[in-house]
Scaffold this motif. Sequence first.
Motif, PDB file in Angstrom:
ATOM      1  N   LYS A 216      19.646  -4.773  38.051  1.00 49.94           N
ATOM      2  CA  LYS A 216      20.483  -4.961  39.237  1.00 49.94           C
ATOM      3  C   LYS A 216      21.217  -3.684  39.608  1.00 49.94           C
ATOM      4  N   LEU A 217      21.598  -2.902  38.600  1.00 48.75           N
ATOM      5  CA  LEU A 217      22.284  -1.640  38.890  1.00 48.75           C
ATOM      6  C   LEU A 217      21.401  -0.699  39.695  1.00 48.75           C
ATOM      7  N   GLN A 218      20.072  -0.765  39.450  1.00 46.58           N
ATOM      8  CA  GLN A 218      19.161   0.128  40.157  1.00 46.58           C
ATOM      9  C   GLN A 218      19.102  -0.193  41.651  1.00 46.58           C
ATOM     10  N   GLU A 219      19.481  -1.415  42.025  1.00 52.24           N
ATOM     11  CA  GLU A 219      19.510  -1.754  43.438  1.00 52.24           C
ATOM     12  C   GLU A 219      20.590  -0.991  44.187  1.00 52.24           C
ATOM     13  N   LEU A 220      21.551  -0.419  43.447  1.00 53.27           N
ATOM     14  CA  LEU A 220      22.600   0.354  44.095  1.00 53.27           C
ATOM     15  C   LEU A 220      22.073   1.678  44.648  1.00 53.27           C
ATOM     16  N   ARG A 221      20.978   2.135  44.071  1.00 58.26           N
ATOM     17  CA  ARG A 221      20.329   3.376  44.511  1.00 58.26           C
ATOM     18  C   ARG A 221      21.344   4.511  44.560  1.00 58.26           C
ATOM     19  N   SER A 222      21.512   5.133  45.715  1.00 58.70           N
ATOM     20  CA  SER A 222      22.372   6.318  45.801  1.00 58.70           C
ATOM     21  C   SER A 222      23.831   5.997  45.494  1.00 58.70           C
ATOM     22  N   ASN A 223      24.237   4.760  45.686  1.00 60.53           N
ATOM     23  CA  ASN A 223      25.625   4.381  45.398  1.00 60.53           C
ATOM     24  C   ASN A 223      25.908   4.296  43.900  1.00 60.53           C
ATOM     25  N   PHE A 224      24.852   4.337  43.083  1.00 58.48           N
ATOM     26  CA  PHE A 224      25.053   4.249  41.639  1.00 58.48           C
ATOM     27  C   PHE A 224      25.916   5.402  41.135  1.00 58.48           C
ATOM     28  N   THR A 225      25.778   6.563  41.744  1.00 56.50           N
ATOM     29  CA  THR A 225      26.572   7.729  41.315  1.00 56.50           C
ATOM     30  C   THR A 225      28.054   7.547  41.612  1.00 56.50           C
ATOM     31  N   ASN A 226      28.390   6.596  42.475  1.00 51.34           N
ATOM     32  CA  ASN A 226      29.796   6.346  42.825  1.00 51.34           C
ATOM     33  C   ASN A 226      30.305   5.042  42.209  1.00 51.34           C
ATOM     34  N   THR A 227      29.577   4.526  41.213  1.00 51.39           N
ATOM     35  CA  THR A 227      29.899   3.214  40.655  1.00 51.39           C
ATOM     36  C   THR A 227      30.580   3.342  39.302  1.00 51.39           C
ATOM     37  N   ILE A 228      31.618   2.501  39.096  1.00 46.18           N
ATOM     38  CA  ILE A 228      32.286   2.370  37.800  1.00 46.18           C
ATOM     39  C   ILE A 228      31.656   1.180  37.088  1.00 46.18           C
ATOM     40  N   VAL A 229      31.132   1.408  35.868  1.00 43.92           N
ATOM     41  CA  VAL A 229      30.417   0.366  35.130  1.00 43.92           C
ATOM     42  C   VAL A 229      31.201   0.019  33.865  1.00 43.92           C
ATOM     43  N   PHE A 230      31.387  -1.286  33.629  1.00 42.59           N
ATOM     44  CA  PHE A 230      32.039  -1.768  32.409  1.00 42.59           C
ATOM     45  C   PHE A 230      31.061  -2.695  31.703  1.00 42.59           C
ATOM     46  N   ILE A 231      30.746  -2.380  30.419  1.00 36.89           N
ATOM     47  CA  ILE A 231      29.815  -3.178  29.621  1.00 36.89           C
ATOM     48  C   ILE A 231      30.564  -3.697  28.401  1.00 36.89           C
ATOM     49  N   ASP A 232      30.641  -5.019  28.286  1.00 32.55           N
ATOM     50  CA  ASP A 232      31.362  -5.639  27.173  1.00 32.55           C
ATOM     51  C   ASP A 232      30.361  -6.228  26.179  1.00 32.55           C
ATOM     52  N   ASP A 233      30.299  -5.647  24.981  1.00 30.14           N
ATOM     53  CA  ASP A 233      29.497  -6.173  23.863  1.00 30.14           C
ATOM     54  C   ASP A 233      28.095  -6.633  24.255  1.00 30.14           C
ATOM     55  N   PRO A 234      27.233  -5.736  24.678  1.00 34.99           N
ATOM     56  CA  PRO A 234      25.874  -6.156  25.052  1.00 34.99           C
ATOM     57  C   PRO A 234      25.026  -6.549  23.850  1.00 34.99           C
ATOM     58  N   ILE A 235      25.548  -6.345  22.625  1.00 33.05           N
ATOM     59  CA  ILE A 235      24.780  -6.710  21.424  1.00 33.05           C
ATOM     60  C   ILE A 235      25.452  -7.837  20.660  1.00 33.05           C
ATOM     61  N   SER A 236      26.373  -8.576  21.360  1.00 33.93           N
ATOM     62  CA  SER A 236      27.174  -9.582  20.656  1.00 33.93           C
ATOM     63  C   SER A 236      26.320 -10.652  19.985  1.00 33.93           C
ATOM     64  N   SER A 237      25.149 -10.966  20.573  1.00 36.35           N
ATOM     65  CA  SER A 237      24.297 -12.001  19.985  1.00 36.35           C
ATOM     66  C   SER A 237      22.978 -11.446  19.468  1.00 36.35           C
ATOM     67  N   LEU A 238      22.850 -10.128  19.454  1.00 37.67           N
ATOM     68  CA  LEU A 238      21.630  -9.489  18.955  1.00 37.67           C
ATOM     69  C   LEU A 238      21.824  -9.085  17.502  1.00 37.67           C
ATOM     70  N   ASP A 239      20.741  -9.107  16.740  1.00 33.75           N
ATOM     71  CA  ASP A 239      20.871  -8.679  15.345  1.00 33.75           C
ATOM     72  C   ASP A 239      20.887  -7.158  15.296  1.00 33.75           C
ATOM     73  N   SER A 240      21.164  -6.637  14.097  1.00 33.19           N
ATOM     74  CA  SER A 240      21.339  -5.188  13.939  1.00 33.19           C
ATOM     75  C   SER A 240      20.086  -4.408  14.278  1.00 33.19           C
ATOM     76  N   ASN A 241      18.919  -5.039  14.218  1.00 33.45           N
ATOM     77  CA  ASN A 241      17.685  -4.316  14.537  1.00 33.45           C
ATOM     78  C   ASN A 241      17.617  -3.913  16.003  1.00 33.45           C
ATOM     79  N   HIS A 242      18.359  -4.634  16.872  1.00 33.67           N
ATOM     80  CA  HIS A 242      18.299  -4.341  18.299  1.00 33.67           C
ATOM     81  C   HIS A 242      19.399  -3.403  18.757  1.00 33.67           C
TER      82      HIS A 242
END
Length: 753
Positions: free
Chosen positions: A525-551
């Motif tokens: 979905k972020l890629q849909e921002l295209r040129s606006n991506f360079t002006n975007t503030i991104v916050f990612i909260d625990d993207p591995i919260s349910s993934l095991d250590s291998n991921h």
Amino acid sequence: MLTRLNHIRKFGVFDDFKHVKTLPDFGDYNLFYGWNYSGKTTLSRFFQQLEDRHICRLFPTSQFSLTFTTGNVDQDNVSNHSNIVRVFNTDFVKKNLNFAGEPFNPVLLLGEQHKKDQRSLERAHTIANRLEKQTRELETALTDTTKDLASLRQQYAKQIKSALQLVTTYTATHLQQDIQATSNESIKSTLTTENLHALRDVATTRPSDQPSPVSPIASPISVSDLFTRSIPLLSASPVLTNTIKHLQENPAVANWIESGLAIHEPDKDCKFCGSPIPQSRIDAFRSHFSDDLAALRSDVREALTIAESAGIQPTFAPSSSIAPTLRLEYEKSVSSLETLHSQYQLYTSNLVSCLKHKLENPFTILNTPDPPPTLDKQITEAIRQLNDIVDSHNSICDNFAQEQQQALRSCRLHYAYEYASEGPLPLHEERIARLQTTIRSKQSLLQIVNQVRDALTARLHSSEEGRQELNALLVALLGTDRLSVGIVKIDDQERFQLQRSGGIPAENLSDGEATAVAFAYFLTKLQELRSNFTNTIVFIDDPISSLDSNHVFQVTALIKNMFFEQSHDDKWRTKCLQLFVSTHNFQFFDLLRELPKQKIKQTFRRMYMTRRVSESSSQITPIPKTIANNRSEYEFLFSAIYKFSNDGYSAADENIAMIPNAVRRFVELYSCSRLPGTPTVDKRVELLFGPFSAKRILKVLHYFSHGNSIDRLSSNNELMCDIAPAIDELLGHIQTKDRLHWDSLIQSVDTST
């Protein structure tokens, strides 16, 4: 770019956060480390309201202030800020993973936009059905109300016909024509009760009862002229040749003698006593009564006759003989004229009295009050008004048939206006107008909804966009293509379906798989921002919260590829405007702080820690040195426990809120490293520490094994007292039973501080 959180109040655990000087401003790349329930997800929701541009519904009374390079943003202008913000957190996962359909035939509606389109289409169908149903109900109500209105008009037409004793046809159609006439003629009110009764009397008069003409009222003698003639007579005194004093002083005797002179001609004997009257005496009497006195008396008598006739009351025609439409006005005019005539009579009667007295006392000078100078004018005007009414009455008599038709029409319009402006008739008409307006509105809305349905249906039929990129990211995250997004047709609509290998619909996704799919979609979905991506503030909260250590390594690699790049001068920078990542996983945190591998300027990357400091409050602090300098979670946990022990187990320790969980996690890791083949932590602790020490340690471990440590610390002093002995048991065992391990841990603490 966001540089600082100035303050946050009443936003979940951030009940009263204030920026302090020791907290560095945000950089291009910002890491937050904190244990579960320390406020990381709440912080991501705080950023989420910047993306949504409205106050978070969970905390509607929150207050905050942020500093951007473009200016400050607070709760009052959050809807107007110009910054582009995108947030990945558990709320994003809930929004973008939605399983619909039968339990054995799940369909994954992947993507918020796709979900919104499908939900919008379903709502559009629901709304269209509801609008069609409402329109039918409204049309039925319109038909019923129209019938009721027709019935009311018929009923009112009968009432009018009866009230006016009409012998001609008068139907609801005639009533409606009269109602329209009241509008065309701008009739704004009904007749008064008196006027209605008068007109109705005229309208219902039978030919035999037709009124007859009456005579006008004649004007009386002018009171001014009467007084002008009489006043000089009252003030006049006759001129006498030889005045007899006794007669002058005794008017009665004088009048008696004067009238007796004619009787004694030519006889000279007194008619009273019979004695002869001397001629000289008769001559003396005649000399006293001069011609001037006779003339004065003659003038007074004439004035008296006129004055007496002027005071006669005029005769008015009875009001019952006047046309009903003029009767009230006639009665008022007669009353007014009678009042004026009473004043007229007052002055004329007084004048008559004076003239009579003057006649008897010609030598007496008399005065009488003058009448008001306007009395004649008032009487003349009152008579004119009365005669105008009489003329109107006589005109009605001459044209009674025409007047009767006009009265009839006025009554009909009165009743028509009354029915049209009061009672149930206007209510029915207003309801019909509202129903017609509402039906048109519903039909317009239905047309718009149908257009939306067509557009959504067309868009859902072409929902292939991003599927291949999404599948590529799933492979990168999961390390396998066992889970992918396919397209199936359901009810002639193309839908995304999560599939296992071989195109089998995926059922019972694990939390890790669900997290991977959601994070992959977020990156796509972020890629849909295209040129606006360079002006975007991104916050990612625990993207591995349910993934095991291998991921963890795959997620780290994706973040590096997605968010970092080298410029032409080999310096690293973020592809987006600013990146924030939070995690509770120390291994993931350790990998993130190494991004990018090459050296970077100090302000490029900032590291922070979220701490739960009380039951309702968390704080953001600079990352402690014990975390920043330790290379593993295990070392960090030991350093926190060891410091808490050395500080005397103070309840004021800055790490007091995390100590119970730190003990729990450290015991799990330590016991697992010593006894990896023993499956449960309880069994491992019992084998390592013995049954009695294990009981003490496990009591604390299990009681504080969830995220309510703050609550439990504040409400259970007995267990709080058990934490210190449990830590003594734990550290004492390692120090005495595992000395080499202990020395290594102490060395790591010394190195990190």
